[in-house]
Design an enzyme around this catalytic site. Structure first.
Site, PDB file in Angstrom:
ATOM      1  N   PRO A 127      50.589  37.055  80.087  1.00 16.55           N
ATOM      2  CA  PRO A 127      50.562  36.351  78.802  1.00 16.55           C
ATOM      3  C   PRO A 127      50.223  34.868  78.865  1.00 16.55           C
ATOM      4  CG  PRO A 127      52.817  36.710  79.501  1.00 16.55           C
ATOM      5  CD  PRO A 127      51.961  37.415  80.505  1.00 16.55           C
TER       6      PRO A 127
ATOM      7  N   ASP B  50      38.332  36.188  80.102  1.00 11.41           N
ATOM      8  CA  ASP B  50      38.473  36.289  78.651  1.00 11.41           C
ATOM      9  C   ASP B  50      39.063  35.020  78.060  1.00 11.41           C
ATOM     10  OD1 ASP B  50      37.366  38.717  78.157  1.00 11.41           O
ATOM     11  OD2 ASP B  50      39.233  39.770  77.747  1.00 11.41           O
TER      12      ASP B  50
ATOM     13  N   LYS C  53      36.096  37.146  73.668  1.00 11.70           N
ATOM     14  CA  LYS C  53      35.857  37.426  72.258  1.00 11.70           C
ATOM     15  C   LYS C  53      36.940  36.743  71.430  1.00 11.70           C
ATOM     16  CE  LYS C  53      34.017  42.036  73.315  1.00 11.70           C
ATOM     17  NZ  LYS C  53      34.214  41.908  74.776  1.00 11.70           N
TER      18      LYS C  53
ATOM     19  N   GLY D  22      43.524  38.625  79.490  1.00 11.23           N
ATOM     20  CA  GLY D  22      44.897  38.295  79.146  1.00 11.23           C
ATOM     21  C   GLY D  22      45.748  39.548  79.038  1.00 11.23           C
ATOM     22  N   GLY D  23      47.024  39.436  79.380  1.00 15.85           N
ATOM     23  CA  GLY D  23      47.931  40.586  79.273  1.00 15.85           C
ATOM     24  C   GLY D  23      47.605  41.666  80.276  1.00 15.85           C
ATOM     25  N   ASP D  24      47.468  42.898  79.792  1.00 17.77           N
ATOM     26  CA  ASP D  24      47.165  44.052  80.630  1.00 17.77           C
ATOM     27  C   ASP D  24      45.834  44.648  80.180  1.00 17.77           C
ATOM     28  OD1 ASP D  24      48.496  46.318  82.531  1.00 17.77           O
ATOM     29  OD2 ASP D  24      47.317  47.242  80.936  1.00 17.77           O
TER      30      ASP D  24
ATOM     31  N   THR E 186      52.025  42.706  79.773  1.00 17.80           N
ATOM     32  CA  THR E 186      51.458  42.641  78.429  1.00 17.80           C
ATOM     33  C   THR E 186      52.230  41.642  77.564  1.00 17.80           C
ATOM     34  OG1 THR E 186      50.675  43.978  76.578  1.00 17.80           O
ATOM     35  CG2 THR E 186      52.836  44.533  77.477  1.00 17.80           C
ATOM     36  N   ALA E 187      51.538  41.088  76.578  1.00 19.10           N
ATOM     37  CA  ALA E 187      52.127  40.024  75.761  1.00 19.10           C
ATOM     38  C   ALA E 187      53.420  40.459  75.077  1.00 19.10           C
ATOM     39  CB  ALA E 187      51.118  39.560  74.716  1.00 19.10           C
TER      40      ALA E 187
ATOM     41  N   MET F  70      47.406  40.529  67.436  1.00 22.68           N
ATOM     42  CA  MET F  70      46.256  40.077  66.643  1.00 22.68           C
ATOM     43  C   MET F  70      46.513  40.245  65.144  1.00 22.68           C
ATOM     44  SD  MET F  70      43.290  41.699  69.123  1.00 22.68           S
ATOM     45  CE  MET F  70      44.236  43.205  69.473  1.00 22.68           C
TER      46      MET F  70
ATOM     47  N   GLY G 100      52.843  32.475  73.379  1.00 24.96           N
ATOM     48  CA  GLY G 100      53.957  32.962  74.186  1.00 24.96           C
ATOM     49  C   GLY G 100      53.761  32.758  75.675  1.00 24.96           C
TER      50      GLY G 100
END
Length: 270
Positions: A28, A51, A73, A104-106, A134-135, A185, A214
């Protein structure tokens, strides 16, 4: 702990003509939450493609001599079409490069990692996924919001609030499942989320939180109620990346947050 920056071929494919692609989860944002394996493959890379949600602190860990390119993106702003990115990964791997595609994240949680891996598999490219935090897990933990808690919530559901064409969800099921709900999102659709959940039976007074940035030094936790989501986003000018968390576990945040120096903005309109 020290990590060697020396490249090795231990994880390269057997063929000397074809390289390998690593789909890496960056977590995250906090560089300390990057996995040891993720850091190791970054240090072995010939090319890094990253990313938008890969934080500056993690980018600072990229080896200086290795080319690194942004392929991310943002809303209505894609630096490269997904199909072109898939083709680029295949092309560079066929040139014999070890490529790290870091997200980012997974990679497999709303990260389109499955699409990229499928393209690589179909092209016969050696590829491996390195999971990341993951976030929903990392950011809620930093905010002191357990995704599950005995007597409060026995499950959690992760939802993307960004559809390919429209937000087509089973709102009735989400409103009645009794889980902690985490919307990725969802900032621009906070009002739609609240309206649909309330319209399908979830109380407007259900605790809700918005976690902006976060697991980063500028994290903000904004706590209120489901019926106030759109107001909270507007009042605090919330920007992406941000998560929306809905459920009674949000009430535990003041006691359990792992970063006590963070201010929790309790802005209930009631």
């Amino acid at each position: 702990m020290m990590y060697s920056q020396t490249k090795t071929s231990a994880h390269r494919p057997q063929s000397s003509n074809v390289g390998k692609v690593w789909l890496v989860g960056a977590g995250p944002g906090d560089p300390d939450l990057l996995t040891v394996k993720a850091l190791r493959v970054l240090q072995q890379a010939d090319l890094i493609l990253f990313d938008n949600l890969v934080s500056d602190e993690i980018r600072a860990l990229f080896p200086k001599a290795v080319p690194a390119f942004y392929v991310g993106k943002r809303k209505d702003d894609h630096s490269i079409a997904q199909q072109d990115l898939n083709a680029l990964l295949v092309k560079k791997a066929k040139q014999g490069l070890s490529i790290v595609r870091i997200k980012g994240g997974d990679p497999f949680v709303f990260g389109r990692g499955g699409e990229e891996l499928m393209s690589l598999r179909e092209a016969g490219i050696d590829a491996e996924v390195v999971p990341g935090i993951t976030a929903a897990s990392g950011c809620t933990t930093a905010a002191g919001i357990p995704l599950t808690h005995r007597g409060v919530s026995q499950g959690c559901t992760f939802v993307t609030a960004h559809g390919e064409t429209e937000l087509n969800l089973d709102w009735q099921a989400l409103a009645h499942v009794g889980h902690t709900l985490v919307f990725y999102m969802g900032v621009s659709r906070a009002g739609i989320i609240a309206k649909n959940l309330i319209g399908n039976g979830l109380s407007a007074s259900t605790p809700a939180a918005i976690i902006e940035n976060g697991c980063r030094s500028n994290q903000r936790d904004i706590v209120g109620q489901l019926g106030e989501l759109s107001h909270l986003v507007d009042t605090h000018q919330v920007q992406s990346p941000a998560l929306i968390v809905v459920g009674d576990v949000v009430n535990l945040s003041a006691r359990l947050r792992t970063l006590p120096e963070l201010e929790i903005l309790n802005q209930s309109c009631a």
